[in-house]
Design an enzyme around this catalytic site. Structure first.
Site, PDB file in Angstrom:
ATOM      1  N   HIS A 145       0.746  -1.179  -0.101  1.00 59.50           N
ATOM      2  CA  HIS A 145       0.183   0.135  -0.176  1.00 59.50           C
ATOM      3  C   HIS A 145       0.797   1.256   0.009  1.00 59.50           C
ATOM      4  O   HIS A 145       0.570   2.334  -0.701  1.00 59.50           O
ATOM      5  CB  HIS A 145      -0.962  -0.126   1.128  1.00 59.50           C
ATOM      6  CG  HIS A 145      -2.068  -0.785   0.923  1.00 59.50           C
ATOM      7  ND1 HIS A 145      -2.790  -1.366   2.071  1.00 59.50           N
ATOM      8  CD2 HIS A 145      -2.706  -1.401  -0.034  1.00 59.50           C
ATOM      9  CE1 HIS A 145      -3.847  -2.134   1.782  1.00 59.50           C
ATOM     10  NE2 HIS A 145      -3.704  -2.327   0.396  1.00 59.50           N
ATOM     11  N   ARG A 203     -21.075  13.326 -18.474  1.00 61.25           N
ATOM     12  CA  ARG A 203     -21.400  12.078 -18.871  1.00 61.25           C
ATOM     13  C   ARG A 203     -22.673  11.461 -17.731  1.00 61.25           C
ATOM     14  O   ARG A 203     -22.399  11.914 -16.575  1.00 61.25           O
ATOM     15  CB  ARG A 203     -20.343  10.947 -18.733  1.00 61.25           C
ATOM     16  CG  ARG A 203     -20.491   9.750 -19.174  1.00 61.25           C
ATOM     17  CD  ARG A 203     -19.370   8.551 -19.196  1.00 61.25           C
ATOM     18  NE  ARG A 203     -18.885   8.251 -17.798  1.00 61.25           N
ATOM     19  CZ  ARG A 203     -17.782   7.948 -17.486  1.00 61.25           C
ATOM     20  NH1 ARG A 203     -17.152   7.489 -18.356  1.00 61.25           N
ATOM     21  NH2 ARG A 203     -17.532   7.666 -16.494  1.00 61.25           N
ATOM     22  N   ARG A 252      -8.913  -5.140 -18.408  1.00 61.73           N
ATOM     23  CA  ARG A 252      -7.835  -4.269 -17.900  1.00 61.73           C
ATOM     24  C   ARG A 252      -7.544  -4.493 -16.522  1.00 61.73           C
ATOM     25  O   ARG A 252      -6.412  -4.050 -15.948  1.00 61.73           O
ATOM     26  CB  ARG A 252      -8.175  -2.803 -18.382  1.00 61.73           C
ATOM     27  CG  ARG A 252      -9.690  -2.621 -17.789  1.00 61.73           C
ATOM     28  CD  ARG A 252      -9.906  -0.940 -18.007  1.00 61.73           C
ATOM     29  NE  ARG A 252     -11.102  -0.542 -17.835  1.00 61.73           N
ATOM     30  CZ  ARG A 252     -11.300   0.421 -17.671  1.00 61.73           C
ATOM     31  NH1 ARG A 252     -10.712   1.450 -17.537  1.00 61.73           N
ATOM     32  NH2 ARG A 252     -12.744   0.838 -17.274  1.00 61.73           N
ATOM     33  N   ASN A 278      -9.880   3.482 -22.721  1.00 59.84           N
ATOM     34  CA  ASN A 278      -9.820   2.311 -21.492  1.00 59.84           C
ATOM     35  C   ASN A 278     -10.763   1.193 -21.918  1.00 59.84           C
ATOM     36  O   ASN A 278     -10.349   0.022 -22.426  1.00 59.84           O
ATOM     37  CB  ASN A 278     -10.089   3.080 -20.346  1.00 59.84           C
ATOM     38  CG  ASN A 278      -9.165   3.899 -19.635  1.00 59.84           C
ATOM     39  OD1 ASN A 278      -8.091   4.468 -20.605  1.00 59.84           O
ATOM     40  ND2 ASN A 278      -9.418   4.714 -18.618  1.00 59.84           N
ATOM     41  N   ASP A 279     -11.877   1.471 -22.174  1.00 62.10           N
ATOM     42  CA  ASP A 279     -13.130   0.363 -22.452  1.00 62.10           C
ATOM     43  C   ASP A 279     -12.688  -0.188 -23.876  1.00 62.10           C
ATOM     44  O   ASP A 279     -12.871  -1.225 -24.408  1.00 62.10           O
ATOM     45  CB  ASP A 279     -14.514   0.793 -22.160  1.00 62.10           C
ATOM     46  CG  ASP A 279     -14.622   0.186 -20.831  1.00 62.10           C
ATOM     47  OD1 ASP A 279     -14.213  -0.465 -20.162  1.00 62.10           O
ATOM     48  OD2 ASP A 279     -15.446   1.066 -20.282  1.00 62.10           O
ATOM     49  N   ARG A 298     -17.554  12.636 -14.474  1.00 65.18           N
ATOM     50  CA  ARG A 298     -17.991  11.554 -14.140  1.00 65.18           C
ATOM     51  C   ARG A 298     -19.068  11.850 -13.239  1.00 65.18           C
ATOM     52  O   ARG A 298     -18.772  12.131 -11.958  1.00 65.18           O
ATOM     53  CB  ARG A 298     -17.040  10.668 -13.809  1.00 65.18           C
ATOM     54  CG  ARG A 298     -15.771  10.525 -14.702  1.00 65.18           C
ATOM     55  CD  ARG A 298     -14.803   9.663 -13.974  1.00 65.18           C
ATOM     56  NE  ARG A 298     -13.360   9.309 -14.859  1.00 65.18           N
ATOM     57  CZ  ARG A 298     -12.468  10.177 -14.749  1.00 65.18           C
ATOM     58  NH1 ARG A 298     -12.357  11.265 -13.949  1.00 65.18           N
ATOM     59  NH2 ARG A 298     -11.471  10.103 -15.649  1.00 65.18           N
ATOM     60  N   GLU A 322     -16.797   3.699 -27.023  1.00 60.15           N
ATOM     61  CA  GLU A 322     -15.983   2.750 -26.033  1.00 60.15           C
ATOM     62  C   GLU A 322     -16.114   1.354 -26.327  1.00 60.15           C
ATOM     63  O   GLU A 322     -15.700   0.312 -25.586  1.00 60.15           O
ATOM     64  CB  GLU A 322     -16.421   3.038 -24.713  1.00 60.15           C
ATOM     65  CG  GLU A 322     -17.916   2.854 -24.409  1.00 60.15           C
ATOM     66  CD  GLU A 322     -18.076   3.701 -22.950  1.00 60.15           C
ATOM     67  OE1 GLU A 322     -17.185   3.839 -22.215  1.00 60.15           O
ATOM     68  OE2 GLU A 322     -19.016   4.349 -22.803  1.00 60.15           O
ATOM     69  N   CYS A 369     -11.405  11.049 -24.287  1.00 62.54           N
ATOM     70  CA  CYS A 369     -11.544  11.249 -22.740  1.00 62.54           C
ATOM     71  C   CYS A 369     -10.630  10.208 -21.888  1.00 62.54           C
ATOM     72  O   CYS A 369     -10.629  10.144 -20.959  1.00 62.54           O
ATOM     73  CB  CYS A 369     -12.690  11.458 -22.336  1.00 62.54           C
ATOM     74  SG  CYS A 369     -14.022  10.083 -22.686  1.00 62.54           S
TER      75      CYS A 369
END
Length: 837
Positions: A458, A601, A729, A718-719, A565, A695, A766
């Site tokens: 951590h 979004r 991922r 990312n997606d 978001r 995406e 984005c």
């Protein structure tokens, strides 16, 4: 005697009786596994101490657990270190699920064979669910089998729930968490179980653990991808089972494997040249400064004989103070929307209140120990339990436990402060805890060096988040260094330079100064538009999660918000935010951005992003399930409420809506129609612009059709990458290969830009690729005209844009689509546009 809450246990063996504190084993002696008693046996047959059900038999046959009729769970463990005998010398007389009577034989053993090969024949009987029961010793110094040994009674106010016995449901799952069941996933499981009226246990390789105890779960040593069994009893057992199986098979959001070696011992790395110490890079970077050693608290000897009531109150007060501190730290992380830091300190809170840990400390206090020593010894015993699993990742989690130990002891001793720290120091310690790191960062530390620790701990995660260069696993030699003169910490190359000469120190200083100057120059121009060398304007916006982020983005020079978001407003709540609360939150973001546009979004939850007040059925593959716009359409009242709040913002022309997970044109058309209807009801003539997230490959392939009805397209790389490459991922073994610069992903981005161009629409990105300077020329060359990045990177990306020639980017970007893989694309980018470095 036996009633609903109390049972008298007969001795399961004959022989001398010992208190647990006399047992030569720190885990048992500390009471870590629960209250109980020990017997040094003179016979070779373990018998049932009372009537009940056999709920667990160790596969090595050295231990058996019996659930008494009052719900107490009694672990009987023959000998010490007998697990290593792998069943040799033991014979089971019962099996799990059997009902037994008092005095019935459970196990027999060859005393000579076992005594010769184990540490001791001393055997134990322990109440493992001691949060519900207390044990009173009845026997004197010697007992015969069957004679009264212990009285087990329900604790006042803690009578066991009826769900301790009765019909059970069970299921299996494969553990999807990177590194197995360590602190954070174990804490997550416990939180899931707490939401149901039931008890839950985890079974792995023949061992059982109550899910409400992090220590017990982690001590199972469950590996990543291992198959485990979940057993639930109680009124809500079916719902609890489904939720726990989902929790086991779904990675924590943001859980990322670290593709570096892990070390958690003090074994030194291969020696470097004289004056150098090697280490494992836990956080990259370069720094120079004086060495400063971070010390830990050393307790004086404990004379014992303390009043238990006073010490229990002192411990409770200290635990409450540390709880408040951890909750404050976690709340600040949540405000910054730092999910990684928030999860770490949520796990610390769970560990702080772990029943096994607290029971061990309470047991020692009852025997006269000082609260500080009782707590420290309980921490040490639990650390040893994790170290004994032999799992490197679990061994690293002992650092979290020691962190809690230090914090509580500081409170108990009235020493809440820490040593002063000179700014720019390179801090040296055996291990640096997460709370230490936050303090050191606030004091201006330049870097961290640890003799132990690991790159997946951590504290390593936090060091990367705070951009603090950090080396771990450097060995004992680190702690032997004299603290005079400046050193150089080169974390990128895994070394600490102990005797740099003036030339080297100047070189590092020049490098750091150049980096700082470059950053300052970028920031000085951050508020100016970003034009390529031929005059094409590229908007550089920011990804934000609330008004505070938006204010930082505006200060950093962002041309707008490219992605707000809205999940931040819906998460960590028991009920959905109402329309007025949403309106206030969205308006605050718009106000923070001045006159710049804000892309909002719509709610993107579902799959692995669950809401307490919006229960969704478990899904075999959440990434392909009910999420994004699919979930919104399945909950029209909630979606309408969000649309009305967005429509009611002031200056709605600055507000642009972005729809996630769209896969076909009809989805877009239906949302546009509903938006128009709601705007009419509110008397709004011109609804906000509506964009579609690209995406999933289907959206990229239909980009021309979508662009006909959308005002803009925004690519979520990312997606798009994980769906295109068919690689999760969050998968520990594959995440490093989910690279958005893969030619297949770039081909879909190119197709999206080409489709948008047919209808005069603009395209933004984005996803994380927008924040990678190496990718900036590629995206611009393919047709992207807006990049939405993290707020601190706005100046850097704008500067990158200003160095590029659009015609060259267009020509070379198309060539990249013919390359064989992501690695080849990255090498080509470094050759074509080396200024990324």
């Amino acid at each position: 005697m036996n009633n609903n809450n109390e049972v008298t246990l007969g001795a399961p063996l004959s022989g001398p009786v010992l208190a647990l504190a006399q047992v030569p084993d720190p885990v048992f002696a500390s009471g870590t596994l629960g209250e109980g008693i020990a017997i040094d046996p003179i016979d070779n047959c373990l018998v049932a101490p009372c009537a009940g059900e056999i709920i667990h038999l160790a596969h090595t046959l050295h231990a058996v657990t019996l659930r008494a009729d009052n719900g107490a769970e009694l672990l009987m463990h023959l000998g010490l270190d007998t697990v290593q005998l792998q069943g040799q010398g033991f014979t089971a007389q019962v099996q799990p699920g059997m009902r037994v009577s008092p005095g019935q034989p459970l196990l027999t053993f060859d005393m000579d064979q076992v005594a010769h090969r184990c540490t001791s024949l001393i055997s134990l009987i322990v109440v493992t669910n001691g949060e519900h029961f207390c044990a009173e010793r009845l026997a004197a110094s010697h007992v015969n089998a069957g004679e009264p040994l212990l009285r087990i009674a329900a604790r006042h106010g803690h009578a066991p729930r009826s769900v301790q016995v009765g019909e059970a449901v069970q299921g299996v799952a494969f553990v999807a968490h990177a590194g197995g069941l360590h602190a954070r996933p174990a804490a997550r499981l416990r939180e899931i179980a707490k939401g149901f009226d039931c008890t839950a246990q985890l079974s792995y390789h023949g061992h059982l653990a109550d899910i409400d105890s992090l220590m017990s779960v982690m001590a199972l040593g469950v590996d990543e991808h291992a198959q485990v069994q979940v057993i639930c009893r109680g009124p809500q057992r079916e719902a609890a089972l489904a939720a726990l199986l989902q929790g086991l098979s779904t990675p924590i959001a943001g859980e990322q494997p670290i593709p570096v070696a892990v070390a958690s011992t003090l074994s030194p790395l291969p020696a470097l040249a004289a004056g150098l110490l090697a280490g494992i890079c836990a956080a990259p970077g370069l720094a120079s400064g004086p060495l400063v050693r971070l010390g830990s608290i050393t307790l004086p000897a404990d004379p014992g004989g303390h009043a238990p009531g006073e010490q229990q109150q002192a411990l409770a007060t200290a635990l409450a103070a540390v709880t408040r501190s951890l909750e404050h730290t976690r709340a600040k992380a949540r405000q910054r929307h730092d999910s990684t830091e928030e999860a770490i300190f949520a796990a610390h809170l769970a560990l702080l209140h772990d029943p096994a840990l607290n029971q061990a400390a309470e047991a020692a206090i009852t025997k006269g120990s000082a609260a500080s020593h009782a707590w420290s010894n309980a921490i040490d015993a639990q650390c040893q339990l994790l170290l004994d699993t032999g799992k490197p990742l679990l061994a690293e989690r002992t650092n979290d436990l020691r962190d809690l130990g230090q914090q509580v002891v500081r409170e108990l001793l009235g020493d809440c402060g820490r040593m002063p720290l000179p700014r720019g120091a390179i801090v040296v310690a055996r291990e640096i805890t997460p709370s230490d790191l936050l303090y050191l960062n606030s004091q201006g530390a330049a870097g961290l060096c640890m003799a132990a620790g690991g790159a997946t701990s951590h504290v390593a995660i936090l060091a990367r988040a705070k951009a603090l260069p950090c080396l771990v696993a450097m060995g004992e030699a680190l702690l032997e260094q004299t603290l005079d003169g400046a050193v150089v910490l080169d974390a990128d190359n895994g070394r600490l330079e102990l005797t740099p000469d003036s030339h080297r120190l100047q070189q590092v200083s020049d490098q750091l100064a150049a980096h700082h100057a470059r950053h300052q120059a970028q920031q000085a121009q951050a508020h100016a538009p970003a034009h390529t060398l031929d005059g094409t304007t590229i908007e550089v916006a920011a990804n934000v999660a609330g008004a505070q982020d938006a204010a930082l983005a505006h200060q950093a020079g962002a041309d707008g918000v490219g992605l707000l978001r809205t999940e931040f407003l819906f998460a960590d709540r028991h009920v959905a935010p109402d329309e007025e609360q949403q309106l206030a939150a969205y308006q605050a973001v718009l106000d923070a951005m001045g006159d710049n546009p804000v892309i909002i979004r719509t709610l993107d939850v579902g799959g692995d992003k669950q809401l307490d007040y919006l229960p969704l059925p478990p899904e075999a593959n959440p990434a392909l399930g009910l999420r994004g716009i699919r979930m919104a359409r399945a909950n029209p009242a909630l979606f309408d409420q969000q649309l009305r709040a967005l429509l009611r913002t002031r200056q709605p022309h600055r507000c642009r809506l972005l729809l996630p997970m769209v896969t076909e044109v009809d989805e877009l058309l239906q949302i546009r129609q509903r938006l128009t209807e709601l705007a009419g009801e509110l008397g709004i003539d011109s609804p906000p612009q509506v964009g579609v997230m690209i995406e999933v490959p289907a959206a990229a392939l239909l980009s021309a059709q979508l662009a006909e009805h959308a005002d803009f397209l925004s690519i979520g790389t990312n997606d798009l990458s994980q769906y295109t490459l068919a690689m999760d991922r969050d998968h520990a073994g594959l995440a490093a290969r989910v690279d958005a610069l893969h030619p297949a992903v770039l081909a879909l981005i190119a197709q999206a830009c080409d489709g948008a161009r047919q209808h005069g629409r603009w395209v933004g990105v984005c996803g994380a690729l927008a924040s990678d300077p190496l990718a900036t020329p590629v995206l611009i060359g393919l047709g992207v005209r807006e990049l939405s990045v993290s707020p601190p990177q706005v100046g850097e990306i704008k500067a990158r844009v200003r160095s590029l020639d659009l015609a060259q980017c267009q020509r070379l970007a198309r060539e990249l689509l013919t390359l064989p893989g992501a690695g080849a694309v990255r090498r080509a980018c470094e050759q074509y546009w080396p200024s990324a470095h």
